[in-house]
Design an enzyme around this catalytic site. Structure first.
Site, short mmCIF file in Angstrom:
data_model
loop_
_atom_site.label_atom_id
_atom_site.label_comp_id
_atom_site.label_asym_id
_atom_site.label_seq_id
_atom_site.Cartn_x
_atom_site.Cartn_y
_atom_site.Cartn_z
N ARG A 190 11.21 -1.19 11.03
CA ARG A 190 10.13 -0.81 12.09
C ARG A 190 10.17 -1.74 13.12
O ARG A 190 10.52 -3.03 13.00
CB ARG A 190 8.63 -0.96 11.32
CG ARG A 190 8.48 0.39 10.33
CD ARG A 190 7.27 0.16 9.48
NE ARG A 190 6.32 -0.35 10.31
CZ ARG A 190 4.87 -0.35 9.62
NH1 ARG A 190 4.68 0.28 8.42
NH2 ARG A 190 3.63 -0.80 10.31
N ARG B 206 -0.43 -8.67 13.56
CA ARG B 206 -1.01 -7.68 12.64
C ARG B 206 -2.03 -8.28 11.45
O ARG B 206 -2.94 -7.87 10.89
CB ARG B 206 0.19 -6.83 11.96
CG ARG B 206 0.73 -5.97 13.12
CD ARG B 206 2.09 -5.31 12.64
NE ARG B 206 2.23 -4.72 11.45
CZ ARG B 206 3.10 -4.53 10.57
NH1 ARG B 206 4.32 -5.25 11.11
NH2 ARG B 206 3.12 -3.91 9.70
N LYS C 188 0.87 -1.36 0.01
CA LYS C 188 0.28 -0.12 -0.04
C LYS C 188 0.82 1.15 -0.03
O LYS C 188 0.69 2.11 -0.79
CB LYS C 188 -0.86 -0.07 1.29
CG LYS C 188 -1.92 -1.18 1.30
CD LYS C 188 -2.73 -0.91 2.60
CE LYS C 188 -2.24 -0.93 4.13
NZ LYS C 188 -1.57 -2.19 4.28
#
Ligand code: AMP
Length: 217
Positions: free
Chosen positions: A161, A172, A13
């Site tokens: 991250r 997630r 994305k």
């Protein structure tokens, strides 16, 4: 143009949103990036969100809806924006619909980047970005040309991250299936959902996306 990109973590994305931003001159609005900035700046909201974001769970709907509502008022959003990582629950999708209506704005496209979970873990555990210019890389799929040096700006500092570890990725993905996937039928029922195949090469996904975006909403 107002566009929503939906897909599991690692679907691409953010990468595709950056390309759309450059091509169509609309701003990429990543709620995850906004939260990570708030966390690193130590703002009150950042401090509250930190544990949730770093464990891979969602922050409360009210918090994120408030952030998006304020952000889209900024002058750089006047030409349109790409929502990357929002909405992530049906309640957020409903709040977004109200928000856009109140502001007199219209959603043009909702695009799902569909991809199987088993492809995602490798993509996510391997990803890192330049600390200076933000260019994205992957240990396996897109290493830097010269080891330890950013292809784009020459920096030697990179960041990963905190939530890109295997355990947090599983959390997630679970959150995506349980809480975010139900927004797909929400948009399908409204006749606005389109889909691209996210398992293809990045350039192919971009091509599919541009085709979708060049058709009228
Ligand atoms: P992302 O960069 O989109 O993968 O988001 C990273 C993390 O930020 C997520 O795992 C959540 O903890 C939080 N987050 C981002 N967007 C949202 C949202 N729309 N609703 C709730 N939490 C979010």
């Amino acid at each position: 143009m107002i566009l929503i990109l939906i897909g599991p973590p690692g679907a691409g994305k953010g990468t595709q949103a950056k390309i759309v931003e450059d091509t169509f001159g609309v701003v990429q609005l990543s709620t995850g990036a906004l939260l990570r900035t708030a966390i690193s700046e130590g703002t009150e909201m950042g401090l509250k969100a930190k544990a949730l974001v770093e464990s891979g769970k969602l922050v409360p709907d009210d918090t994120i809806v408030g952030i998006v509502s304020d952000r889209i008022e900024d002058p750089d959003c006047a030409n349109g924006f790409i929502l990357d990582g929002f909405p992530r629950t049906v309640a957020q999708a409903e709040a977004l619909a109200d928000m856009l209506e109140t502001k007199g704005l219209k959603l043009d496209h909702v695009v799902e980047i569909s991809i199987d979970d088993d492809l995602l873990v490798d993509r996510l555990t391997g990803r890192f970005e330049c600390a200076s210019c933000g260019e994205g890389y992957n240990d396996k799929f897109k290493p830097t040309k010269a080891e330890g040096v950013c292809d784009k700006c020459g920096s030697t500092e990179f960041v990963r991250r905190a939530d890109d570890t295997e355990e947090k990725i599983r959390t997630r993905l679970g959150v995506y299936h349980e809480q975010t996937k139900p927004i797909l039928p929400y948009y399908k029922d409204r006749g606005i959902l389109e889909s691209v195949d996210g398992s293809k090469e990045m350039s192919d996904v971009t091509k599919q996306l541009k085709e979708v975006l060049s058709t009228a909403a």
